[in-house]
Enzyme design. Structure first.
Site, short mmCIF file in Angstrom:
data_model
loop_
_atom_site.label_atom_id
_atom_site.label_comp_id
_atom_site.label_asym_id
_atom_site.label_seq_id
_atom_site.Cartn_x
_atom_site.Cartn_y
_atom_site.Cartn_z
N ARG A 236 0.84 -1.20 0.00
CA ARG A 236 0.00 0.00 0.00
C ARG A 236 0.88 1.25 0.00
O ARG A 236 1.92 1.29 0.67
CB ARG A 236 -0.89 0.03 1.25
N HIS A 284 -1.06 0.94 -9.62
CA HIS A 284 -1.79 0.03 -8.72
C HIS A 284 -2.45 -1.12 -9.50
O HIS A 284 -3.66 -1.34 -9.41
CB HIS A 284 -2.85 0.79 -7.91
N1 LIG Z 1 -0.82 -3.60 -5.45
C1 LIG Z 1 -1.80 -4.47 -5.59
O1 LIG Z 1 -2.35 -4.64 -6.68
C2 LIG Z 1 -2.24 -5.28 -4.40
C3 LIG Z 1 -3.07 -6.39 -4.61
C4 LIG Z 1 -3.42 -7.18 -3.53
C5 LIG Z 1 -2.95 -6.88 -2.25
N2 LIG Z 1 -2.15 -5.79 -2.07
C6 LIG Z 1 -1.65 -5.48 -0.73
O2 LIG Z 1 -0.88 -6.57 -0.22
C7 LIG Z 1 -1.12 -6.68 1.18
C8 LIG Z 1 -0.69 -8.05 1.69
O3 LIG Z 1 -1.63 -9.04 1.26
P1 LIG Z 1 -1.63 -10.50 1.91
O4 LIG Z 1 -2.78 -11.23 1.33
O5 LIG Z 1 -0.28 -11.11 1.81
O6 LIG Z 1 -1.92 -10.13 3.44
P2 LIG Z 1 -1.81 -11.10 4.72
O7 LIG Z 1 -1.92 -12.53 4.32
O8 LIG Z 1 -2.74 -10.56 5.72
O9 LIG Z 1 -0.29 -10.87 5.20
C9 LIG Z 1 0.15 -9.70 5.76
C10 LIG Z 1 1.59 -9.89 6.23
O10 LIG Z 1 2.08 -8.64 6.73
C11 LIG Z 1 2.61 -8.85 8.03
N3 LIG Z 1 2.43 -7.66 8.88
C12 LIG Z 1 1.30 -6.97 9.14
N4 LIG Z 1 1.55 -5.96 10.00
C13 LIG Z 1 2.86 -6.03 10.28
C14 LIG Z 1 3.72 -5.29 11.13
N5 LIG Z 1 3.27 -4.27 11.86
N6 LIG Z 1 5.02 -5.65 11.20
C15 LIG Z 1 5.48 -6.72 10.48
N7 LIG Z 1 4.72 -7.46 9.65
C16 LIG Z 1 3.43 -7.12 9.57
C17 LIG Z 1 1.80 -10.01 8.61
O11 LIG Z 1 2.50 -10.56 9.69
P3 LIG Z 1 1.93 -11.86 10.48
O12 LIG Z 1 2.12 -12.99 9.48
O13 LIG Z 1 2.80 -11.98 11.63
O14 LIG Z 1 0.49 -11.60 10.77
C18 LIG Z 1 1.71 -10.90 7.37
O15 LIG Z 1 2.87 -11.67 7.24
C19 LIG Z 1 -2.61 -6.37 1.29
O16 LIG Z 1 -2.95 -5.96 2.59
C20 LIG Z 1 -2.78 -5.24 0.29
O17 LIG Z 1 -2.60 -4.00 0.93
C21 LIG Z 1 -1.78 -4.99 -3.12
#
Ligand SMILES: NC(=O)c1ccc[n+]([C@@H]2O[C@H](COP(=O)([O-])OP(=O)(O)OC[C@H]3O[C@@H](n4cnc5c(N)ncnc54)[C@H](OP(=O)(O)O)[C@@H]3O)[C@@H](O)[C@H]2O)c1
Length: 321
Positions: A236, A284
């Site tokens: 993000r 994005h």
């Molecule tokens: N650019 C695009 O087109 C696009 C598309 C889809 C998604 N995204 C972004 O990608 C993000 C990640 O997606 P996802 O499905 O992988 O999410 P997810 O499965 O919820 O994973 C989030 C990861 O971030 C870690 N995290 C969260 N807060 C943290 C902190 N304060 N310090 C350290 N690590 C932290 C979590 O740690 P834990 O494992 O310990 O909980 C987890 O490993 C989404 O939230 C979205 O914003 C972007």
């Protein structure tokens, strides 16, 4: 039968409504216009059972008094959790193989672009120069995944398959085969000092806001095989300080960057980051949500919920993701 509202801002709502009508025959499907405004009588909104949302308008959410579930149409939920007076309904997010694969493609594309000196060769081509540059092997380069969730873990596996060394950082402790994992504030500096290509796939929460700033960039490995560290952010835009990244690219603290997300989107035409060197900008689109693929999954969730089964991919509102 239940009522479903597709509320999207900046996305074409018709494609979602068409797919849902196919998947949920008999349900009433309502939709906003492309600006996120509801064209019908707002009095009908109290009867909405399920909301499918991308950047929903707060004034709309306030009227959804009978809401049972909120489905985020993206993997991230900051566009929903950030809304004041959010109805007290469970929030489920997208976890989908199509979206995950698209993100890993994007990460591999950009990591290879920097590994194979894409910016330098583009410059040589523009000057009609035939010159061979030394290109390190992927096995000499460490990609550090900031965020080890669904997307971070898949991207890491794809990068490893290409030959990169991978390490990762998350909020809680993890054990993942073939990669060293760091966690929490105490693990961050060690992780950064070993990282040549930083791949940020973090959700936007108060803890991750502006985390990608000059201080963090300064801690990345300096004398790596790419002549300096590289940043890829497809999480993000709120997690990054655009001006710090522009400065780091201009000063050479960062050898390159690929940014798919920005603190303000669309990125304003007068932002100086457009002119930063060795930077790839995409609007994005790293992993777009496909109405065809995702409507099937959401319709299945609704059917299961109505049959009394638990919802999948629920978000922890307190945690923020
Ligand atoms: N650019 C695009 O087109 C696009 C598309 C889809 C998604 N995204 C972004 O990608 C993000 C990640 O997606 P996802 O499905 O992988 O999410 P997810 O499965 O919820 O994973 C989030 C990861 O971030 C870690 N995290 C969260 N807060 C943290 C902190 N304060 N310090 C350290 N690590 C932290 C979590 O740690 P834990 O494992 O310990 O909980 C987890 O490993 C989404 O939230 C979205 O914003 C972007």
């Amino acid at each position: 039968m239940s009522t479903v509202l597709v509320a999207v801002t900046g996305w074409e709502p018709d494609a979602w409504a068409r797919q849902l009508t196919k998947q949920l025959p008999g349900h009433t499907i309502l939709q906003t216009d492309i600006e996120g405004a509801f064209p019908g009588s707002v009095n009908t909104l109290g009867g909405v059972d399920y909301l499918l949302a991308w950047k929903p308008k707060p004034e709309l959410l306030e009227r959804l008094s009978g809401l049972k579930v909120i489905f985020s149409l993206g993997a991230g939920v900051d566009h929903i959790l950030g809304v004041d007076k959010l109805p007290d309904a469970p929030v489920a997010r997208i976890v989908d193989p199509d979206l995950t694969a698209r993100m890993s493609e994007y990460v591999a594309w950009q990591a290879l672009h920097h590994l194979r000196l894409g910016p330098a060769y583009a410059q040589l081509q523009a000057g009609r120069q035939w010159e061979e540059l030394r290109q390190p092997a992927a096995s000499e380069v460490t990609a550090g995944l900031l965020g080890l969730g669904v997307l971070g873990q898949d991207a890491a596996a794809v990068l490893r398959r290409i030959g990169f060394r991978t390490i990762g950082w998350s909020r809680t402790q993890k054990q993942i085969e073939s990669m060293e994992c760091f966690h929490g504030g105490e693990g961050l500096d060690d992780f950064l000092s070993r990282t040549d290509i930083l791949v940020a796939l973090l959700p936007l929460t108060p803890a991750t806001e502006n985390i990608l700033d000059a201080g963090l960039i300064a801690k990345l490995r300096k004398n790596g095989p790419l002549g300096g560290p590289v940043l890829i952010n497809a999480g993000r835009g709120g997690s990054q300080v655009d001006s710090d990244i522009a400065d780091a690219l201009c000063e050479g603290t960062l050898a390159g960057a690929s940014l798919d997300v920005f603190s303000q989107e669309p990125l304003p035409a007068d932002s100086r980051i457009w002119d930063a060197p060795n930077l790839v900008i995409t609007p994005h689109v790293a992993a777009v949500s496909s109405p065809r693929a995702l409507s099937v999954q959401i319709a299945e969730q609704i059917k299961a919920f109505e049959a009394g089964q638990p919802l999948k991919n629920l978000v922890d509102r307190e945690r923020g993701y």
